[in-house]
Motif scaffolding. Structure first.
Motif, short mmCIF file in Angstrom:
data_model
loop_
_atom_site.label_atom_id
_atom_site.label_comp_id
_atom_site.label_asym_id
_atom_site.label_seq_id
_atom_site.Cartn_x
_atom_site.Cartn_y
_atom_site.Cartn_z
N SER A 105 9.39 30.00 84.33
CA SER A 105 10.77 29.70 84.67
C SER A 105 11.66 30.01 83.46
N GLY A 106 12.96 30.05 83.68
CA GLY A 106 13.89 30.33 82.60
C GLY A 106 15.23 29.67 82.85
N SER A 107 16.07 29.65 81.83
CA SER A 107 17.41 29.07 81.96
C SER A 107 18.25 29.87 82.94
N ARG A 108 18.06 31.20 82.98
CA ARG A 108 18.67 32.04 84.00
C ARG A 108 17.63 32.20 85.10
N SER A 109 17.74 31.38 86.14
CA SER A 109 16.73 31.36 87.19
C SER A 109 16.88 32.56 88.11
N LEU A 110 15.85 33.41 88.13
CA LEU A 110 15.84 34.58 89.01
C LEU A 110 15.00 34.33 90.26
N SER A 111 14.40 33.16 90.34
CA SER A 111 13.59 32.78 91.51
C SER A 111 12.50 33.80 91.81
#
Length: 720
Positions: A105-111
């Motif tokens: 996962s990341g702070s900019r969620s790309l799903s």
């Protein structure tokens, strides 16, 4: 809870995430509950384990990883079937996905957390339901840790797998997969390498119609993925081990089928009534200088010393690089050049232009942890985490003359420009967790985590960048009682947090860092649970209530804002499996919840496009038979309708799957039939996408991503 009693009888009917070949006892060791190997029976929380055999059984129906998990893990939404797992939440909130403890996962969620690894390379999956801060931010709904296969001492072992999936609709309705893995080694050094290839064709709905591509978040039609996963394990001495693993993953579009817009060059026309994107069809001849793709490189090192200063010491270092590209997407060309807003019926649209983004994320970190028994009844675990996340994105524009002349089938790039503000987040945290066995039956636990984050945002267009610091202190407390007759009960209080996506938050016009510092959102949860294993029963159930004092709102231009609206989620997550003699079993899964937001002092059902998306109530039911040489399984999957405070609806559906296998001297053959009754339905993501993108970005049918019709899968697997 509005529907709890309506579905109460289903609890008696059963819900189970584990088959006879999966978790057999509560002594299964997992790391997801405490970051150190711990028996499930020692964890005061809801933990699910999906073993390799059970996961493969679902995959052999043609399901991808997120679809398989949605049918196996109570509390996790059904998979949306495309590339994205947008809206696939755990207990109605965000879930943090890990591979061997490294966050995907990341702070900019790309799903795209499940467009990350082929199931062939997975040993098991550990799921911790509920808010947690064990691995940092983003786990307000829970944690999913994907544990990969490793080599073991002994002679070389060869694994092979071949499979095909088709709905027999057309010659291009064919998915193919092949995988091979080799493992082995000595007592001092062992290793494994696995390579898996998945090559998809086109997909068709229950009516036999080719499914329109998901031009918003992309899908897996005409997609080819390759996953290369390798590991080496070193036994340095009696107390020290070192594990090194690496992964290369590439999943991207490889076809030439695309959406053809016959009216694309007919502008200018009037706003909502324009037909420029109507009457589209799927044709051969598609090509674009940037096409949907997910690429990932991952390196992971784990060191363990069993007696460093009289304590267990764990050290992990990791690095992940990820590149994600999207499908060319249409934007209306208005006279005032403001494309990202709702269409005014009386406003002139000159035409549509297409762009697409590529988004890059790098994550590096070090984690250090000590664990020791302070006394015979008290254990203390403590450590520090350091990580750095870097994000950048650009937009590729396409030649409008070529796009219009080809009806959007040919997208020739003319240049790139920044898509979102770039950012860098440096995280540092310290934590401590203690456990005390007050008696042989009663255990108490408590912990604290202090998280500090430095967020640095780059300048973006006319919006100045800047820096923002964020600190949060998170607590947890728990109690577990073991009746020593197979029954256990627990209660806990836990806190998790999330940082709203900095790129979408600061990408708004006039939204500078200095004027609008980003605040983290803390989620608090209380849970009461029970599990039992004894005789022919395997059960687990929990009721929970989680709340936060602010919410994330998606704007018309798809950026986000943070509001003071309070939010709460409460529900029931349950399972039961009943084994009947030595061959039969029956069970299923059940998750019922209410997801609400406080609007004008009243609690209302959250909007279907709120972030994260509200979940549907779901249940599965299965009956299985096995004599260890052959097996049969019939399972039903049901999602209920969801209606929000504005009467917008996500329609539910019911599907059936069948799986049968036969072990032979030449390997194991598995036949899977997915959507056995050929049910026509729109996926939950497709229905939400209509709310997001239509009519601003085109008519509804462009975004209403359909569920796949009946498919047949035949798989051969063998281990030498």
């Amino acid at each position: 809870m509005k529907k709890t009693f309506t579905y109460g009888l289903l609890v008696a009917a059963g819900s189970a995430a584990m088959s006879a070949h999966a978790q057999q006892d509560q002594d299964t060791m997992v790391v997801v509950g405490s970051r150190t190997p711990t028996q499930i029976s020692q964890i005061p929380g809801t933990v699910w384990v999906v073993e390799r055999e059970e996961l493969q059984q679902q995959v052999h129906t043609g399901a991808d990883l997120k679809t398989a998990l949605g049918k196996l893990v109570p509390g996790l939404d059904f998979g949306p079937q495309g590339r994205t797992n947008a809206g696939q939440n755990l207990r109605g909130r965000d879930v943090q996905v890990l591979i061997d403890g490294v966050s995907i996962s990341g702070s900019r969620s790309l799903s795209r957390q499940f467009d990350a690894i082929d199931p062939f390379n997975i040993e098991r999956i550990e799921v911790l339901s509920g808010a947690s801060s064990l691995y940092g931010g983003g786990a307000t709904g829970g944690i999913i840790n994907i544990v990969t296969k490793k080599g073991e001492a002994g002679p070389p072992v060869l694994e092979t797998e071949l499979g095909v999936t088709t709905g027999f609709n057309d010659s291009n309705d064919l998915d193919r997969r092949a995988a091979i893995g080799v493992s082995g080694g000595s007592e001092r050094i062992s290793g494994r390498i696995g390579v898996a290839l998945q090559d998809n064709g086109r997909q068709y709905d229950a009516s036999g119609d080719e499914i329109f591509p998901d031009i918003a978040q992309t899908d897996l039609q005409d997609n080819r993925s390759i996953d290369v996963m390798g590991s080496l394990n070193f036994a340095i001495d009696a107390n020290q081990t070192l594990d090194v693993s690496a992964q290369l993953y590439d999943s991207g579009y490889e076809g030439d089928r695309g959406v053809y817009f016959p009216n694309l060059a007919d502008g200018p026309v009037q706003g909502r009534n324009n037909n420029l994107l109507h009457d589209a069809e799927i044709r051969d001849g598609f090509s674009a200088d940037r096409e949907p793709r997910t690429q990932r490189k991952l390196f992971n090192l784990n060191y363990h010393h069993a007696n460093l200063l009289g304590q267990n010491f764990y050290l992990q270092a990791f690095h992940r690089e990820e590149e994600s590209s999207f499908h060319p997407f249409p934007y209306a060309d208005y006279e005032d050049d403001n494309a990202n807003r709702r269409i005014d019926p009386d406003e002139q649209v000159n035409g549509y232009y297409f762009t697409t983004s590529k988004q890059d994320t790098d994550l590096s970190g070090i984690k250090a942890l000590f664990s020791s028994d302070v006394t015979d009844s008290v254990n203390l675990t403590y450590g520090v985490d350091f990580d750095r996340e870097e994000f950048a994105a650009d937009n590729m524009s396409f030649d409008p003359a070529i796009t219009d002349a080809t009806g959007g089938l040919v997208q020739e790039g003319t240049g790139t420009s920044p898509r979102y503000p770039s950012f860098q987040i440096d995280g540092m945290s310290a934590f401590a967790q203690s456990e005390w066995w007050a008696t042989d039956s009663l255990k108490f636990g408590a912990g604290i985590r202090q998280q500090h984050m430095d967020v640095e945002i780059s300048d973006f267009q006319d919006i100045p960048g800047g820096e923002n610091d964020y600190d949060v202190t998170l607590y947890n407390a728990s109690a577990l009682y073991d009746f020593h007759n197979g029954h256990q009960t627990w209660t806990n209080y836990s806190e998790g947090f999330e940082l709203p996506d900095p790129s979408k938050y600061y990408g708004n016009e006039g939204q500078s860092v200095s004027d609008n510092p980003l605040d983290g959102i803390k989620t608090r949860q209380v849970e009461l649970g029970w599990r039992y294993q004894g005789g022919d029963w395997l059960t687990q159930a929990a009721v929970y209530y989680s709340w936060s004092n602010s919410s994330i709102e998606v704007n018309e231009n798809l950026s986000i804002s943070q509001t003071d609206d309070k939010r709460r989620d409460y529900g029931l997550e349950a399972s039961v499996t009943r084994y009947v003699d030595t061959h039969w079993e029956v069970g299923g899964t059940l998750h019922v919840l209410a997801s609400e937001r406080k609007i004008d002092d009243d609690w209302e059902d959250r909007g279907i496009t709120d972030a994260p998306y509200p979940s549907q109530d779901t249940a599965t039911l299965h009956v299985g038979w096995s004599d260890y040489q052959r097996s049969l399984r019939l399972q039903a999957n049901h999602a209920w309708d969801y209606t929000d405070y504005e009467d917008a609806e996500i329609e539910g559906f019911t599907t059936l799957d069948f799986i049968g296998s036969q072990q032979t001297g030449y390997g194991k053959f598995t036949l899977g039939v997915s959507n056995l009754l050929d049910k026509q339905y729109s996926t939950a993501w497709g229905q939400r996408a209509v709310g997001f993108y239509s009519p601003t970005y085109g008519p509804e049918y462009l975004y209403d991503y359909q569920g796949r019709g009946r498919t047949y899968s035949l798989t051969w697997s063998h281990q030498y």
